[in-house]
Design a protein around this motif. Structure first.
Motif, PDB file in Angstrom:
ATOM      1  N   CYS A 174      75.912   2.123  -6.574  1.00 63.90           N
ATOM      2  CA  CYS A 174      75.145   1.563  -7.689  1.00 63.90           C
ATOM      3  C   CYS A 174      75.979   0.469  -8.360  1.00 63.90           C
ATOM      4  O   CYS A 174      77.165   0.671  -8.632  1.00 63.90           O
ATOM      5  N   ASN A 227      76.512   5.946  -2.774  1.00 64.11           N
ATOM      6  CA  ASN A 227      75.164   6.271  -2.305  1.00 64.11           C
ATOM      7  C   ASN A 227      75.235   7.174  -1.066  1.00 64.11           C
ATOM      8  O   ASN A 227      74.805   6.801   0.007  1.00 64.11           O
ATOM      9  N   GLN A 252      71.191   8.508  -3.882  1.00 62.29           N
ATOM     10  CA  GLN A 252      71.049   8.362  -5.327  1.00 62.29           C
ATOM     11  C   GLN A 252      70.454   7.001  -5.678  1.00 62.29           C
ATOM     12  O   GLN A 252      69.786   6.861  -6.688  1.00 62.29           O
ATOM     13  N   VAL A 253      70.716   5.990  -4.848  1.00 65.45           N
ATOM     14  CA  VAL A 253      70.159   4.653  -5.062  1.00 65.45           C
ATOM     15  C   VAL A 253      69.029   4.477  -4.059  1.00 65.45           C
ATOM     16  O   VAL A 253      69.249   4.510  -2.853  1.00 65.45           O
ATOM     17  N   CYS A 264      68.611   3.531  -9.434  1.00 61.42           N
ATOM     18  CA  CYS A 264      69.635   4.578  -9.348  1.00 61.42           C
ATOM     19  C   CYS A 264      69.112   5.839 -10.042  1.00 61.42           C
ATOM     20  O   CYS A 264      68.644   5.776 -11.177  1.00 61.42           O
TER      21      CYS A 264
END
Length: 95
Positions: A47, A54, A58-59, A91
């Motif tokens: 991020c 990542n 998560q992104v 994110c």
């Protein structure tokens, strides 16, 4: 065919894909110009805001921004432009 167009337009970024089916000839600033269409998409490593790696997605990808018009070299004595859609990301950690 896509590789040929990328070589002709001198695109070096492997994340840009060109739509080989769509090339328009329209008037831009009073001159007929060639318009090529493409997308810029990739998977980020972290991020940009919070710096989280990542690893577990998560992104995530979150649509595309409006087209950016990039000036290219002239082709057959006609100005050429690339309308590029850029990938947006979100994110899940920092929002």
């Amino acid at each position: 065919m896509n590789h040929f167009i990328e070589k002709t337009l001198q695109l070096k970024d492997p994340n840009i894909t060109i739509d080989t089916e769509k090339v328009d000839e329209v008037k831009v600033n009073g001159r007929f110009s060639l318009i090529y269409y493409g997308k810029l998409s990739y998977t980020p490593k972290a991020c940009e805001c919070c710096g989280i790696i990542n690893n577990a997605f998560q992104v995530v990808k979150n649509g595309y921004r409006t087209d950016s018009r990039i000036t290219l070299n002239t082709i057959s004595a006609m100005p050429a432009y690339l309308k590029l859609k850029k990938q947006r990301f979100s994110c899940r950690e920092c929002g």
